[in-house]
Design a protein around this motif. Structure first.
Motif, PDB file in Angstrom:
ATOM      1  N   UNK A  27       0.844  -1.184   0.000  1.00 24.07           N
ATOM      2  CA  UNK A  27       0.000   0.000   0.000  1.00 24.07           C
ATOM      3  C   UNK A  27       0.883   1.239   0.000  1.00 24.07           C
ATOM      4  N   UNK A  28       0.403   2.253  -0.677  1.00 21.28           N
ATOM      5  CA  UNK A  28       1.103   3.527  -0.622  1.00 21.28           C
ATOM      6  C   UNK A  28       0.900   4.149   0.756  1.00 21.28           C
ATOM      7  N   UNK A  29       1.957   4.671   1.364  1.00 19.49           N
ATOM      8  CA  UNK A  29       1.801   5.273   2.691  1.00 19.49           C
ATOM      9  C   UNK A  29       0.921   6.516   2.638  1.00 19.49           C
ATOM     10  N   UNK A  30      -0.113   6.516   3.452  1.00 20.14           N
ATOM     11  CA  UNK A  30      -0.996   7.666   3.587  1.00 20.14           C
ATOM     12  C   UNK A  30      -1.557   7.693   5.000  1.00 20.14           C
ATOM     13  N   UNK A  31      -1.714   8.868   5.538  1.00 23.91           N
ATOM     14  CA  UNK A  31      -2.220   8.986   6.899  1.00 23.91           C
ATOM     15  C   UNK A  31      -3.732   8.857   6.967  1.00 23.91           C
ATOM     16  N   UNK A  32      -4.407   8.673   5.846  1.00 24.94           N
ATOM     17  CA  UNK A  32      -5.846   8.407   5.859  1.00 24.94           C
ATOM     18  C   UNK A  32      -6.138   7.071   6.533  1.00 24.94           C
ATOM     19  N   UNK A  33      -5.101   6.266   6.712  1.00 27.50           N
ATOM     20  CA  UNK A  33      -5.258   4.980   7.390  1.00 27.50           C
ATOM     21  C   UNK A  33      -5.619   5.157   8.862  1.00 27.50           C
ATOM     22  N   UNK A  34      -5.415   6.356   9.411  1.00 26.54           N
ATOM     23  CA  UNK A  34      -5.721   6.615  10.816  1.00 26.54           C
ATOM     24  C   UNK A  34      -7.211   6.931  11.007  1.00 26.54           C
ATOM     25  N   UNK A  35      -7.932   7.207   9.932  1.00 25.84           N
ATOM     26  CA  UNK A  35      -9.361   7.539  10.045  1.00 25.84           C
ATOM     27  C   UNK A  35     -10.206   6.437  10.691  1.00 25.84           C
ATOM     28  N   UNK A  36      -9.935   5.132  10.461  1.00 25.57           N
ATOM     29  CA  UNK A  36     -10.708   4.119  11.173  1.00 25.57           C
ATOM     30  C   UNK A  36     -10.544   4.186  12.695  1.00 25.57           C
ATOM     31  N   UNK A  37      -9.407   4.674  13.166  1.00 23.07           N
ATOM     32  CA  UNK A  37      -9.221   4.842  14.610  1.00 23.07           C
ATOM     33  C   UNK A  37     -10.159   5.912  15.153  1.00 23.07           C
ATOM     34  N   UNK A  38     -10.383   6.957  14.382  1.00 26.11           N
ATOM     35  CA  UNK A  38     -11.326   8.014  14.783  1.00 26.11           C
ATOM     36  C   UNK A  38     -12.744   7.449  14.838  1.00 26.11           C
ATOM     37  N   UNK A  39     -13.139   6.735  13.799  1.00 25.98           N
ATOM     38  CA  UNK A  39     -14.476   6.129  13.758  1.00 25.98           C
ATOM     39  C   UNK A  39     -14.663   5.152  14.913  1.00 25.98           C
TER      40      UNK A  39
END
Length: 162
Positions: free
Chosen positions: A128-140
């Motif tokens: 996967x390309x590194x992106x900080x959008x991966x942290x959004x499931x932690x918010x949810x």
């Protein structure tokens, strides 16, 4: 003397099975990035409330099951869920005393660390390309924590799981 108290440990495993199903259930494409970390939420709750039954071994087994479901590198999710379980178990005594909003913040930090390790491992394996959008499931997941916690707490009381 016969022990008449029933062991309802199967309910814990049933919630994990439901969590696995929710983690692979189809969502619209725009909501996929916000998918809650169901298995990590359930694991955090049961580690906080019944640490004698749910621990590192359970996290490793569930992580391997998640690896098989997602088709990822075998052991990747097992390592991540074991790390999450370690963090929750090390904070267990404090978290049980926190009000719900503080518990949600701690869950956000723990799951955020989990997602950052996931990002790091994915970048190392080239998946996967590194992106900080991966942290959004932690918010949810942190926003869902009060409802998950209250619902499972009622289930725990109803079936006297300890």
């Amino acid at each position: 003397m016969v022990n008449t108290r029933r062991n309802h440990g199967w309910i814990v495993w049933l919630t994990f099975a439901i969590g696995l199903l929710l983690s692979v259930s189809p969502l619209p494409q725009f909501m996929e990035v916000l998918r809650p970390l169901w298995l990590a939420l359930l694991l955090a709750f049961w580690c906080l409330n019944v640490p004698a039954k749910v621990g590192m071994t359970t996290a490793w087994i569930l992580g391997l099951a998640e690896d098989v479901l997602y088709g990822t590198l075998l052991g990747q999710n097992a390592l991540i869920l074991s790390l999450t379980t370690f963090l929750v178990l090390s904070l267990q005594q404090r978290m049980r005393m926190f009000p719900m909003w503080q518990q949600s913040l701690v869950i956000f930090v723990v799951l955020g660390v989990m997602q950052l390790v996931q990002l790091w491992l994915s970048a190392l394996t080239g998946n996967r390309q590194p992106t900080l959008a991966l942290v959004l499931p932690a918010v949810t997941s942190a926003l869902l924590w009060p409802w998950v916690s209250y619902g499972l707490r009622g289930l725990r009381r109803r079936f006297n799981i300890h």
